[in-house]
Design a protein around this motif. Sequence first.
Motif, short mmCIF file in Angstrom:
data_model
loop_
_atom_site.label_atom_id
_atom_site.label_comp_id
_atom_site.label_asym_id
_atom_site.label_seq_id
_atom_site.Cartn_x
_atom_site.Cartn_y
_atom_site.Cartn_z
N THR A 106 0.82 -1.22 0.00
CA THR A 106 0.00 0.00 0.00
C THR A 106 0.85 1.26 0.00
O THR A 106 0.39 2.34 0.34
CB THR A 106 -0.98 -0.02 1.20
OG1 THR A 106 -1.87 1.09 1.09
CG2 THR A 106 -0.27 0.05 2.54
N ARG A 108 2.05 3.05 -2.36
CA ARG A 108 1.48 4.06 -3.27
C ARG A 108 0.11 3.56 -3.72
O ARG A 108 -0.12 2.35 -3.78
CB ARG A 108 2.38 4.28 -4.49
CG ARG A 108 3.65 5.06 -4.18
CD ARG A 108 4.58 5.09 -5.36
NE ARG A 108 5.14 3.77 -5.60
CZ ARG A 108 6.19 3.26 -4.95
NH1 ARG A 108 6.84 3.99 -4.07
NH2 ARG A 108 6.62 2.06 -5.20
N ASP A 109 -0.75 4.50 -4.09
CA ASP A 109 -2.13 4.09 -4.38
C ASP A 109 -2.22 3.15 -5.58
O ASP A 109 -3.10 2.30 -5.64
CB ASP A 109 -3.00 5.33 -4.61
CG ASP A 109 -4.46 4.94 -4.74
OD1 ASP A 109 -4.96 4.25 -3.82
OD2 ASP A 109 -5.08 5.26 -5.76
N GLU A 143 -5.09 -1.40 6.72
CA GLU A 143 -5.86 -0.16 6.65
C GLU A 143 -7.36 -0.46 6.78
O GLU A 143 -7.92 -1.16 5.93
CB GLU A 143 -5.59 0.53 5.32
CG GLU A 143 -4.17 1.02 5.23
CD GLU A 143 -3.96 1.81 3.97
OE1 GLU A 143 -4.14 3.03 4.02
OE2 GLU A 143 -3.65 1.21 2.94
N ILE A 223 3.48 5.40 4.61
CA ILE A 223 2.49 4.64 5.38
C ILE A 223 3.13 3.45 6.12
O ILE A 223 2.51 2.86 7.00
CB ILE A 223 1.36 4.18 4.42
CG1 ILE A 223 0.14 3.68 5.19
CG2 ILE A 223 1.82 3.09 3.49
CD1 ILE A 223 -1.11 4.38 4.87
N SER A 395 2.28 9.96 -3.81
CA SER A 395 0.95 9.40 -3.68
C SER A 395 0.46 9.70 -2.26
O SER A 395 1.14 9.41 -1.29
CB SER A 395 1.04 7.89 -3.93
OG SER A 395 -0.17 7.25 -3.66
N ARG A 397 -1.19 9.28 1.04
CA ARG A 397 -1.60 8.13 1.84
C ARG A 397 -2.38 8.62 3.06
O ARG A 397 -1.82 9.31 3.93
CB ARG A 397 -0.40 7.29 2.30
CG ARG A 397 0.57 6.84 1.24
CD ARG A 397 -0.04 6.32 -0.03
NE ARG A 397 -0.67 5.01 0.02
CZ ARG A 397 -1.86 4.74 -0.52
NH1 ARG A 397 -2.56 5.68 -1.12
NH2 ARG A 397 -2.35 3.53 -0.45
#
Length: 502
Positions: A106, A108-109, A143, A223, A395, A397
């Motif tokens: 996760t 980067r998106d 998440e 993240i 990206s 997060r």
Amino acid sequence: MGKGERQEKIYNQALHHTEMDLDKIDINAEPPIEEPVRQYYFIAKCREWVEGFERKAGRCPSFFTQTFGCQMNARDSEKLEGILRAAGFKAADSEDADFVIFNTCTVRDNANQRVYGRLGELKGRKRRNPSMRIALCGCMMQEPSVIEKIRTSYPFVDLIFGTHNIYKFAELMYASLETEGMLIDIWEDTDRIVENLPTERKYPFKSGINIMFGCNNFCSYCIVPYVRGRERSREPEDIIREIKRLTADGVVEVMLLGQNVNSYGRNLKHPLTFAELLQEVEKIEGLQRIRFMTSHPKDLSDELIQVMRDSKKICRHLHLPLQSGSTRILEKMNRRYTREQYVELALKIRSEIPDIAITTDIIVGFPGETPEDLEETIDVVRTVKFDNAFTFIYSKRTGTPAAAMEDQVSEKQVREGFDKLLKVVQDTAREQAAKYVGSIGEALIEEVNGDDDGAQSCQSLVTGRLSNNMIVHVPGDASLIGKTVRVSLDECKGFYYMGTIL
Ligand code: 5AD
Ligand code: SF4
């Protein structure tokens, strides 16, 4: 000796060996409490399930793992595969398998979007093979918003677990095989490290080794500290024992893995520096090459530079993420070094170890980044002359400090900046690679080359990796795989060489 006592003895033995004999486990007894023996018990239970499957279906159940993201995930997937194989599952070539597991990323998106895309494709397959089980694990599962989305949009998923309880895979898999519906087990954190579970290796001659888990740095865009938890180092004895076992099994190259290997050992009861650990690894007979990643510039010590310089086994490659060349942006990123400190460090390393390759990661479009900031980054690329650089578009997060920052950069500015940076990075990498044409190096042959070059010349080629991580293609066949050979680097094709074995 009573049955319970005997079981206890077998479990104790397992604590000192890599794998325990599944035949000796009484699967009708209560599950043991201690790890890893508890997991061996559940592997044996899964094996019983597999035998039942075979009797009914007349074939072995198959598995397919798909790994997204970094080398840590790749290593985690080897552990999952080790358990699936120990339970009796056979590897399949595609997602048309009885047990499919996605180990997600996760950072980067776009990594998240790829997982959703692949999950969408799985839906149809599961309709055709209703007994198929689908499991998801890895960073994305930590998440809560992701779990919610899977619950509502992908209800056909059978098992979800996270990064902290991956060592319980056998137990979770067994629970999932025995129940209908979605089973979710996510932990917020852990301070546990469970050793000696079975693992599978993708390559017989090289292997990743986790030396630490988690990260304490909290770079403001990242993240990882939230999904991988606080930093925990493995005991050096466990690491050394694992590498010795691997070398006895034919491994000649290891990659020591951690989010920030330079802070290895700080939280151990008997602290040890990363450089000291490397010196211990160096002593292992039969081991030829040592690699590691990733290094945080703020923690890279002079001691490490000396140890690398004097080592015969540590490869001439350092991955040293820059992220940005602007001190102003670095501060907002919470990287805790300035542009000048990074450049000074990189140039010191180059002067101490002249044949080293330095590679890096760079983020474009961090909130508040101006074209002038990017120019500073480009300037660092030119000064340090990176041998390679991975460039990423920032990206956002959710939950990280940077996500709440104002002045997110426009897509147009990011695109332009990214293209400009990429060109400089590629030019610099090409220049660096060209420097070594005509020289001689040692290459560890990794695989038979599948691309066109070989086919055109009707000559079979193999692909080797040089100490500095560059790739070289040389004439040869599969018998060379896993061997270290001296090669001349005859021609540079940009990011790889064509060479000959001497
Ligand atoms: N956006 C873009 N790139 C990121 N990375 C980490 N977090 C992000 C993010 N939010 C990059 C960093 C890191 C690499 C593994 O991924 O460059 O070094
Ligand atoms: Fe993320 Fe920074 Fe930790 Fe690397 S050091 S994992 S970029 S927080």
